[in-house]
Scaffold this active site. Sequence first.
Site, PDB file in Angstrom:
ATOM      1  N   HIS A 526       0.803  -1.222   0.000  1.00 33.09           N
ATOM      2  CA  HIS A 526       0.000   0.000   0.000  1.00 33.09           C
ATOM      3  C   HIS A 526       0.838   1.275   0.000  1.00 33.09           C
ATOM      4  O   HIS A 526       0.322   2.339   0.364  1.00 33.09           O
ATOM      5  CB  HIS A 526      -0.920   0.026   1.222  1.00 33.09           C
ATOM      6  CG  HIS A 526      -2.099  -0.885   1.123  1.00 33.09           C
ATOM      7  ND1 HIS A 526      -3.259  -0.556   0.459  1.00 33.09           N
ATOM      8  CD2 HIS A 526      -2.298  -2.135   1.600  1.00 33.09           C
ATOM      9  CE1 HIS A 526      -4.130  -1.549   0.544  1.00 33.09           C
ATOM     10  NE2 HIS A 526      -3.565  -2.524   1.228  1.00 33.09           N
ATOM     11  N   LYS A 720      -8.970  13.314   4.953  1.00 30.38           N
ATOM     12  CA  LYS A 720      -8.057  12.169   4.947  1.00 30.38           C
ATOM     13  C   LYS A 720      -7.029  12.366   6.055  1.00 30.38           C
ATOM     14  O   LYS A 720      -6.947  13.448   6.645  1.00 30.38           O
ATOM     15  CB  LYS A 720      -7.373  11.987   3.592  1.00 30.38           C
ATOM     16  CG  LYS A 720      -6.743  13.254   3.029  1.00 30.38           C
ATOM     17  CD  LYS A 720      -6.207  13.017   1.620  1.00 30.38           C
ATOM     18  CE  LYS A 720      -7.326  12.995   0.597  1.00 30.38           C
ATOM     19  NZ  LYS A 720      -7.465  11.704  -0.051  1.00 30.38           N
ATOM     20  N   ARG A 721      -6.285  11.325   6.319  1.00 31.26           N
ATOM     21  CA  ARG A 721      -5.240  11.391   7.340  1.00 31.26           C
ATOM     22  C   ARG A 721      -4.311  12.576   7.060  1.00 31.26           C
ATOM     23  O   ARG A 721      -3.924  12.822   5.920  1.00 31.26           O
ATOM     24  CB  ARG A 721      -4.455  10.069   7.288  1.00 31.26           C
ATOM     25  CG  ARG A 721      -3.276   9.947   8.206  1.00 31.26           C
ATOM     26  CD  ARG A 721      -2.812   8.488   8.247  1.00 31.26           C
ATOM     27  NE  ARG A 721      -2.592   7.925   6.925  1.00 31.26           N
ATOM     28  CZ  ARG A 721      -1.402   7.892   6.298  1.00 31.26           C
ATOM     29  NH1 ARG A 721      -0.326   8.393   6.901  1.00 31.26           N
ATOM     30  NH2 ARG A 721      -1.276   7.349   5.111  1.00 31.26           N
ATOM     31  N   LYS A 726       0.033  14.205   1.610  1.00 31.37           N
ATOM     32  CA  LYS A 726      -1.356  14.444   1.194  1.00 31.37           C
ATOM     33  C   LYS A 726      -1.639  15.936   1.004  1.00 31.37           C
ATOM     34  O   LYS A 726      -2.673  16.320   0.481  1.00 31.37           O
ATOM     35  CB  LYS A 726      -2.317  13.826   2.210  1.00 31.37           C
ATOM     36  CG  LYS A 726      -2.218  12.296   2.245  1.00 31.37           C
ATOM     37  CD  LYS A 726      -3.157  11.697   3.267  1.00 31.37           C
ATOM     38  CE  LYS A 726      -3.020  10.175   3.352  1.00 31.37           C
ATOM     39  NZ  LYS A 726      -3.549   9.472   2.178  1.00 31.37           N
ATOM     40  N   THR A 831      -9.066   5.962  -1.830  1.00 30.69           N
ATOM     41  CA  THR A 831     -10.420   5.473  -2.111  1.00 30.69           C
ATOM     42  C   THR A 831     -11.463   6.561  -1.896  1.00 30.69           C
ATOM     43  O   THR A 831     -12.570   6.453  -2.420  1.00 30.69           O
ATOM     44  CB  THR A 831     -10.771   4.259  -1.237  1.00 30.69           C
ATOM     45  OG1 THR A 831     -10.530   4.566   0.140  1.00 30.69           O
ATOM     46  CG2 THR A 831      -9.966   3.042  -1.638  1.00 30.69           C
ATOM     47  N   LYS A 835     -15.255   7.521  -3.820  1.00 22.23           N
ATOM     48  CA  LYS A 835     -16.521   7.797  -3.135  1.00 22.23           C
ATOM     49  C   LYS A 835     -17.084   9.150  -3.565  1.00 22.23           C
ATOM     50  O   LYS A 835     -18.289   9.294  -3.809  1.00 22.23           O
ATOM     51  CB  LYS A 835     -16.319   7.759  -1.620  1.00 22.23           C
ATOM     52  CG  LYS A 835     -15.861   6.414  -1.092  1.00 22.23           C
ATOM     53  CD  LYS A 835     -15.263   6.530   0.305  1.00 22.23           C
ATOM     54  CE  LYS A 835     -14.525   5.263   0.689  1.00 22.23           C
ATOM     55  NZ  LYS A 835     -13.694   5.429   1.901  1.00 22.23           N
TER      56      LYS A 835
END
Length: 987
Positions: A526, A720-721, A726, A831, A835
């Site tokens: 991952h 998100k985290r 990110k 992911t 969504k």
Amino acid sequence: VGGARRRSAAPTGTIGFPLGGRGSTVAARVALGGEKKGGKEGGTEGNIAVDNAASDAFTVVTVDVLDKPGLLTVLSSSFHDMNLLVDKVESRGPGGGITFWVTDDKGQKIVDAEDAENMKQYLSIVLHKLVTGASTKARPFALRMFDEREDLSETTEKNRDLLYSLLDSYLKNDVLSVQQSIVHHVEFTLARSRYKFDNREAFFAAAHSLRDRLIERWNDTQAWIRYKDPKRVYYLSMEFLMGRTFLNALHNLGVVVPYKEALNGLGYELEKVQQAERDAALGNGGLGRLASCFLDSMATLNLPAWGYGIRYEYGMFRQVVSDGFQKEQPDYWLTFGYPWEIERPHVAYPVKFYGHVSVHEEGNEGRQNFVWNAGEEVTAVAYDNPIPGFKTPSTINLRLWAAKPCQEFNLEAFNTGDYVSSIIEKQKAETITSVLYPDDKTFEGKELRLKQQHFMVSATLQDIVRRYKEQHDSFDAFPEKVAMQLNDTHPTLGIPELMRILMDENHLGWTKSWEITTKVFSFTNHTVLPEALEQWPVSLVEKLLPRHMQIIYDINWRFLKELQTSYGIEGERLGRMSIILETEYGKMVRMAYLALVASHTVNGVAAIHSNLIKETIFKDFFDIFPEKFQNKTNGVTQRRWLAQCNPPLASLITETLGTEAWVTHLDLLQGLREHAEDEAFQQKWSEVKKKAKTKLALMLQDLNGGAEVNMDAIFDVQVKRIHEYKRQLMNILGVVLRYDRIKTMSPEERKKVVPRVVVIGGKAAPGYDLAKRIIKLISAVAEKVNNDPEVGDLLKVFFVPDYNVSLAEVLIPGSDINQQISTAGTEASGTSNMKFAMNGSLIVGTMDGANVEICEEIGRDNMFVFGVEAQDVPRLREEREGLDISAEFSRAIHLVQCGEFGWADYFQPVVDSVTGGRDYYLLANDFQSYLEAHAKVDAEWQNQREWTRKSILSTAGSGKFSSDRTISEYAEEIWDVKPLPPNEDSL
């Protein structure tokens, strides 16, 4: 039944015949349409015999009729209605009839002929109504499957027939039956008064009612799988981010409407009742949510599958934001109980740590047998969670392990006054499963993480091997019956653990054990970041798991020998491929390499990710073992992330496509493309989006003390985290610049500004200082912007604390755009992008992870793409110091650095991370392109018809990104596991 006498409120004396009293044979004949004789062939009532000679104490009533689901229950209730007591019952199995031993309410036989005739007549009416009425769904006669293999005594067979007949039909789902079930649990499970219970108690009662329905399907599914003995897949993951279960289970079982009406009839609203459920704190981010989506798909696709993980008592943590700072608190999600789990105290295994290994010789051949003499031992206790498939009886299992002490309480220490020592073993054991991902900055934290990983895989492997051995005498068929998927490197210790179990406990040789191990494991990677690949100090592994370290050394030695002899690899490259890494700080075990060496298949989770790992972190392995590598692009379950969380949109899709089949065949969404230009359909689409935005606006108002949110604004969401790659920092720097521009505008210019509501959410790891500073920066900007009257509702910023699945189910449908802005080549897949796209939210994103494939499916024109390409990132990192920084980026950094939002000193490390050549994730490189993408968003928002068309096409192009597709590919191309649909006829 079975000796338990049932009392009735009917008058005592003769039989109380419900259709008119004693002697109502005329009424009976009318109801039956005249007397019918004959047996089961052709007749509906069957034969009813009343015998007073067969027993001295009882009247024996035999009902000889073809079996029908619910027969025993209905007949027993009928005797009760007639004020008769049933002492015992004997069932002769499906189709064999049922015999009852009965007396009147005084314990006397039924000797009066008229009473006996009344009883027969009433039973005939009941049978007629049962046989000719609506069919009740029968449960598979699971025990019959095993009777074929067993030589049963007549008594045992009769007992089994009776046990089946007592629950031979599924629980009814009509409104009245559901209400009775809920009230039953209020009284007898919660021990509350049915006349006074609140929304939380209504939830727990309704949840237990629903769990009853899950359990009956779960039991039948497991019995069917055991009978067929197919190859099973076991999904091993340290995280399962389940979210709430209640609504998901209602949808999958197809009972939303009866439960909603049942609760309404009792004075409760489903929407309010389900809010009482806490999110299960069993995961943190995408890894755990992916695992949960996969379980939903496995169940829906009827795969013989189980998930395995840990039952974390306090989750990762509950995030509280106080004065803009993240504070970690325990997540007490189990405080009031978790109605879905089933504790299995009889399913428990010893898990060992520390100690030493001794070697013993056995047999004439002097075979060495290794014995691990543990220094510490805990018990792993199973907690099962049924996972229902959508519109299928298949219900699979998620088994979670909780750590318990082998000795719960040291009474001797307690009696001597040493109260702390009396419970020390309990505390040490339960610490293992207390918290997800304990902070590993300290040696103790690292040790606890490694303990967690071994605890999970050891209990899991023991459970899998035990289940296999129940039906097999040797391990020859193990690879044909077992597939194990490692979700990232966390469960990799399962490899040496399986070797240990096979060699040390089952006395297989190394060659046979290694052959089995390499055929059953497959590994999902991952990450593409080398620093994110898990490594453990050899010294720590040797201390905690001495036998496993021996096995790892042996695996590595044999692997390196194979590389030398079979592939001619020597020197530096041999060192690069070694599982054991030599560093200046000591030796390390590279867990990803161990997983790669022992697994038959390794897969990435998006096309770009799978290519990158073959070109970078696993290049040496790919060059030699290319056949091991596959891609399996992630997916999400549309049942939760569209059908459940966005009912208005789901209804519109079903209405437009003319079918609900898209819920299991998501590719049917492409049928929406032909409606994208239709003005009437666009209007309906906009109305649905407005409903979702209203729900999100109300949630934001609650979080912000009731301040109203501009519904005409673009709802811009990034959840998100919190991590540097990110790039939440780039998002908030863009907000800083937008705020600065609005402040410098004239009133006329401000009238042309497209309003924006920016929502950011996510947790920072407890030890990740820079991520916590970014959260503080977001909060500081929000405080400044939201309280500036000049800006008004042109710009609002919200940080959503404690982001979880339930919040996502509101944020995702309500967003207009979403930000997927990681540096190209750093996000494995993602992911949340799937969504959002599925719900018609337009992506602002880089060509990273699954964004690339989403772009291919929905069209680049329907996204706002920016940023550098992945292949350019290494070069640009080398050129960072010579980069010509844009004026906009410099301005945003300056505003933070000069204290415009306060806390200048505190934010300095954040500033330093992206300036002076230290901008590893290339924010400065991408910032100008990022701003241009947002300018395009503002421009296109003003053409609402075109915007709506893009939103429709976003949803229409999401068909590929169902976890059903992903799991089908895993099952066919990696696991070789076939669907096993319920086949009731064969039971």
